[in-house]
Design a protein around this motif. Structure first.
Motif, PDB file in Angstrom:
ATOM      1  N   GLY A 184      40.477  36.694  36.896  1.00 53.45           N
ATOM      2  CA  GLY A 184      39.931  37.941  36.371  1.00 53.45           C
ATOM      3  C   GLY A 184      38.512  38.223  36.816  1.00 53.45           C
ATOM      4  O   GLY A 184      38.185  38.149  37.997  1.00 53.45           O
ATOM      5  N   SER A 185      37.644  38.497  35.843  1.00 56.22           N
ATOM      6  CA  SER A 185      36.298  38.985  36.144  1.00 56.22           C
ATOM      7  C   SER A 185      35.396  37.935  36.772  1.00 56.22           C
ATOM      8  O   SER A 185      34.427  38.262  37.454  1.00 56.22           O
ATOM      9  CB  SER A 185      35.638  39.518  34.869  1.00 56.22           C
ATOM     10  OG  SER A 185      35.379  38.456  33.963  1.00 56.22           O
ATOM     11  N   GLY A 186      35.685  36.668  36.515  1.00 54.83           N
ATOM     12  CA  GLY A 186      34.916  35.610  37.154  1.00 54.83           C
ATOM     13  C   GLY A 186      33.519  35.414  36.604  1.00 54.83           C
ATOM     14  O   GLY A 186      32.642  34.924  37.313  1.00 54.83           O
ATOM     15  N   SER A 187      33.289  35.738  35.339  1.00 56.37           N
ATOM     16  CA  SER A 187      31.937  35.570  34.793  1.00 56.37           C
ATOM     17  C   SER A 187      31.544  34.097  34.739  1.00 56.37           C
ATOM     18  O   SER A 187      30.396  33.736  35.020  1.00 56.37           O
ATOM     19  CB  SER A 187      31.831  36.201  33.405  1.00 56.37           C
ATOM     20  OG  SER A 187      32.678  35.548  32.474  1.00 56.37           O
ATOM     21  N   GLY A 203      28.005  35.158  48.503  1.00 53.68           N
ATOM     22  CA  GLY A 203      28.110  34.464  49.776  1.00 53.68           C
ATOM     23  C   GLY A 203      29.150  33.369  49.823  1.00 53.68           C
ATOM     24  O   GLY A 203      29.093  32.490  50.693  1.00 53.68           O
ATOM     25  N   VAL A 204      30.121  33.421  48.916  1.00 62.23           N
ATOM     26  CA  VAL A 204      31.155  32.392  48.851  1.00 62.23           C
ATOM     27  C   VAL A 204      32.466  32.955  49.403  1.00 62.23           C
ATOM     28  O   VAL A 204      32.819  34.109  49.136  1.00 62.23           O
ATOM     29  CB  VAL A 204      31.359  31.899  47.398  1.00 62.23           C
ATOM     30  CG1 VAL A 204      32.491  30.879  47.325  1.00 62.23           C
ATOM     31  CG2 VAL A 204      30.068  31.293  46.863  1.00 62.23           C
ATOM     32  N   ASP A 205      33.180  32.150  50.158  1.00 58.47           N
ATOM     33  CA  ASP A 205      34.500  32.514  50.678  1.00 58.47           C
ATOM     34  C   ASP A 205      35.425  32.810  49.496  1.00 58.47           C
ATOM     35  O   ASP A 205      35.699  31.923  48.679  1.00 58.47           O
ATOM     36  CB  ASP A 205      35.041  31.352  51.513  1.00 58.47           C
ATOM     37  CG  ASP A 205      36.370  31.661  52.196  1.00 58.47           C
ATOM     38  OD1 ASP A 205      36.927  32.753  51.970  1.00 58.47           O
ATOM     39  OD2 ASP A 205      36.850  30.795  52.949  1.00 58.47           O
ATOM     40  N   ALA A 206      35.882  34.046  49.388  1.00 61.64           N
ATOM     41  CA  ALA A 206      36.710  34.477  48.252  1.00 61.64           C
ATOM     42  C   ALA A 206      38.061  34.947  48.772  1.00 61.64           C
ATOM     43  O   ALA A 206      38.131  35.849  49.611  1.00 61.64           O
ATOM     44  CB  ALA A 206      36.016  35.596  47.488  1.00 61.64           C
ATOM     45  N   ARG A 207      39.121  34.350  48.249  1.00 59.58           N
ATOM     46  CA  ARG A 207      40.463  34.655  48.745  1.00 59.58           C
ATOM     47  C   ARG A 207      41.410  34.957  47.587  1.00 59.58           C
ATOM     48  O   ARG A 207      41.355  34.301  46.545  1.00 59.58           O
ATOM     49  CB  ARG A 207      41.033  33.475  49.532  1.00 59.58           C
ATOM     50  CG  ARG A 207      40.150  32.964  50.651  1.00 59.58           C
ATOM     51  CD  ARG A 207      40.818  31.822  51.384  1.00 59.58           C
ATOM     52  NE  ARG A 207      39.902  31.139  52.295  1.00 59.58           N
ATOM     53  CZ  ARG A 207      40.239  30.107  53.055  1.00 59.58           C
ATOM     54  NH1 ARG A 207      41.494  29.644  53.010  1.00 59.58           N
ATOM     55  NH2 ARG A 207      39.349  29.539  53.843  1.00 59.58           N
ATOM     56  N   VAL A 249      36.435  30.359  46.407  1.00 57.15           N
ATOM     57  CA  VAL A 249      36.949  30.932  45.160  1.00 57.15           C
ATOM     58  C   VAL A 249      38.323  31.511  45.466  1.00 57.15           C
ATOM     59  O   VAL A 249      38.492  32.259  46.433  1.00 57.15           O
ATOM     60  CB  VAL A 249      36.013  32.020  44.601  1.00 57.15           C
ATOM     61  CG1 VAL A 249      36.681  32.770  43.451  1.00 57.15           C
ATOM     62  CG2 VAL A 249      34.695  31.406  44.140  1.00 57.15           C
ATOM     63  N   ILE A 250      39.305  31.156  44.639  1.00 60.03           N
ATOM     64  CA  ILE A 250      40.675  31.641  44.811  1.00 60.03           C
ATOM     65  C   ILE A 250      41.101  32.372  43.547  1.00 60.03           C
ATOM     66  O   ILE A 250      40.927  31.858  42.435  1.00 60.03           O
ATOM     67  CB  ILE A 250      41.657  30.485  45.078  1.00 60.03           C
ATOM     68  CG1 ILE A 250      41.346  29.805  46.416  1.00 60.03           C
ATOM     69  CG2 ILE A 250      43.105  30.981  45.067  1.00 60.03           C
ATOM     70  CD1 ILE A 250      42.192  28.566  46.679  1.00 60.03           C
ATOM     71  N   GLY A 273      42.415  42.212  43.740  1.00 62.85           N
ATOM     72  CA  GLY A 273      41.545  43.290  43.285  1.00 62.85           C
ATOM     73  C   GLY A 273      40.709  43.000  42.061  1.00 62.85           C
ATOM     74  O   GLY A 273      40.154  43.931  41.466  1.00 62.85           O
ATOM     75  N   VAL A 274      40.584  41.739  41.661  1.00 63.68           N
ATOM     76  CA  VAL A 274      39.818  41.441  40.446  1.00 63.68           C
ATOM     77  C   VAL A 274      38.323  41.382  40.760  1.00 63.68           C
ATOM     78  O   VAL A 274      37.908  41.099  41.887  1.00 63.68           O
ATOM     79  CB  VAL A 274      40.280  40.119  39.793  1.00 63.68           C
ATOM     80  CG1 VAL A 274      41.712  40.242  39.309  1.00 63.68           C
ATOM     81  CG2 VAL A 274      40.130  38.942  40.742  1.00 63.68           C
ATOM     82  N   MET A 275      37.519  41.641  39.739  1.00 67.33           N
ATOM     83  CA  MET A 275      36.070  41.658  39.897  1.00 67.33           C
ATOM     84  C   MET A 275      35.526  40.312  40.370  1.00 67.33           C
ATOM     85  O   MET A 275      34.522  40.252  41.093  1.00 67.33           O
ATOM     86  CB  MET A 275      35.416  42.048  38.571  1.00 67.33           C
ATOM     87  CG  MET A 275      33.894  42.084  38.611  1.00 67.33           C
ATOM     88  SD  MET A 275      33.239  43.316  39.763  1.00 67.33           S
ATOM     89  CE  MET A 275      33.693  44.822  38.890  1.00 67.33           C
ATOM     90  N   GLY A 276      36.189  39.231  39.976  1.00 70.76           N
ATOM     91  CA  GLY A 276      35.705  37.909  40.360  1.00 70.76           C
ATOM     92  C   GLY A 276      35.625  37.712  41.863  1.00 70.76           C
ATOM     93  O   GLY A 276      34.718  37.036  42.359  1.00 70.76           O
ATOM     94  N   LEU A 277      36.556  38.291  42.612  1.00 66.98           N
ATOM     95  CA  LEU A 277      36.521  38.169  44.068  1.00 66.98           C
ATOM     96  C   LEU A 277      35.303  38.890  44.638  1.00 66.98           C
ATOM     97  O   LEU A 277      34.641  38.387  45.553  1.00 66.98           O
ATOM     98  CB  LEU A 277      37.809  38.722  44.677  1.00 66.98           C
ATOM     99  CG  LEU A 277      39.082  37.912  44.401  1.00 66.98           C
ATOM    100  CD1 LEU A 277      40.309  38.659  44.911  1.00 66.98           C
ATOM    101  CD2 LEU A 277      38.996  36.526  45.041  1.00 66.98           C
ATOM    102  N   GLU A 278      34.993  40.065  44.090  1.00 65.05           N
ATOM    103  CA  GLU A 278      33.806  40.795  44.537  1.00 65.05           C
ATOM    104  C   GLU A 278      32.539  40.016  44.196  1.00 65.05           C
ATOM    105  O   GLU A 278      31.605  39.942  45.007  1.00 65.05           O
ATOM    106  CB  GLU A 278      33.759  42.179  43.884  1.00 65.05           C
ATOM    107  CG  GLU A 278      34.881  43.116  44.300  1.00 65.05           C
ATOM    108  CD  GLU A 278      34.747  44.477  43.643  1.00 65.05           C
ATOM    109  OE1 GLU A 278      33.610  44.876  43.313  1.00 65.05           O
ATOM    110  OE2 GLU A 278      35.781  45.145  43.446  1.00 65.05           O
ATOM    111  N   ARG A 279      32.510  39.443  43.000  1.00 63.70           N
ATOM    112  CA  ARG A 279      31.333  38.672  42.595  1.00 63.70           C
ATOM    113  C   ARG A 279      31.120  37.475  43.518  1.00 63.70           C
ATOM    114  O   ARG A 279      29.991  37.192  43.934  1.00 63.70           O
ATOM    115  CB  ARG A 279      31.497  38.185  41.152  1.00 63.70           C
ATOM    116  CG  ARG A 279      31.260  39.252  40.105  1.00 63.70           C
ATOM    117  CD  ARG A 279      31.543  38.731  38.710  1.00 63.70           C
ATOM    118  NE  ARG A 279      30.856  39.519  37.696  1.00 63.70           N
ATOM    119  CZ  ARG A 279      31.118  39.457  36.396  1.00 63.70           C
ATOM    120  NH1 ARG A 279      32.058  38.639  35.946  1.00 63.70           N
ATOM    121  NH2 ARG A 279      30.445  40.199  35.540  1.00 63.70           N
TER     122      ARG A 279
END
Length: 200
Positions: free
Chosen positions: A11-14, A53-57, A36-37, A42-48
């Motif tokens: 989810g949001s990845g707070s 600067g972290v590889d988000a997939r 980050v997986i 489309g969740v906010m956590g991937l954008e965060r």
């Protein structure tokens, strides 16, 4: 070299953001997030994660009718991604999937989760709702090892949070998150300090 961590979210990845901010603010903590997986697109956590600067997939479940095969293929893809980044410690943070023995056996005991209750009380996906329905006056959060059960692994640390009359799931969750965002990094710090060889 810092221990290479991956954070799994849904989810949001707070909590994920709090962990990465802690690592960046404390470069001597001995751990860094390299991946980050999310199982949800489309969740906010991937954008965060990307903004930090972290590889988000996103690795969604494959479109397979058989549930067992769907879970098996999904976890195989997650495992491959973790290995490809040289991950050494996997942190679940709001990851809303129960892991199968396939992934647990390959990563335990280097597999942790944070849960928004004082385990073993109120496991599962609706902890705040269950806490409020029970009428207890104290809740909190728990960092624990992940095993094949539902929030049933060995407890590593907990923080207590009061439950006030008139609390809603949202108001309780906000107070618990404040504690989650400092407890999880502190537990990982402690684990890493115990793992790394001590300087003479």
């Amino acid at each position: 070299m810092p221990i290479r961590c991956a954070i799994l979210i849904s989810g949001s990845g707070s909590g994920m953001e709090a962990m990465i901010q802690h690592q960046k603010a404390n470069p001597s903590c001995g751990h860094e997030t390299v991946l980050v997986i999310s199982d949800q697109p489309g969740v906010m956590g991937l954008e965060r994660a990307s903004s930090l600067g972290v590889d988000a997939r996103c690795i969604p479940l494959p479109q397979i009718e058989n549930r067992s095969e769907r879970r098996a293929q999904h976890e195989a893809m997650v495992h491959e991604a973790l290995q490809s980044k040289g991950v050494e410690l996997v942190l679940l943070s709001g990851y809303m999937r129960l892991l199968t023995p396939y992934l647990v056996s390959r990563w335990a005991p280097h597999l942790l989760n944070i849960h928004p209750s004082l385990l073993p009380a109120f496991p599962g996906a609706h902890a705040h709702k269950d806490v409020l329905a029970s009428g207890v006056s104290v809740s909190g959060c728990t960092v624990h090892h992940v095993d094949e059960g539902m929030d049933s692994g060995k407890v590593l640390a907990q923080r207590r949070v009061p439950v006030f009359p008139g609390d809603t799931e949202s108001s309780l969750a906000k107070r618990v998150k404040i504690e989650e965002h400092t407890l999880y990094p502190s537990v990982v710090d402690h684990i890493i300090q115990q793992t790394l060889p001590q300087e003479n």
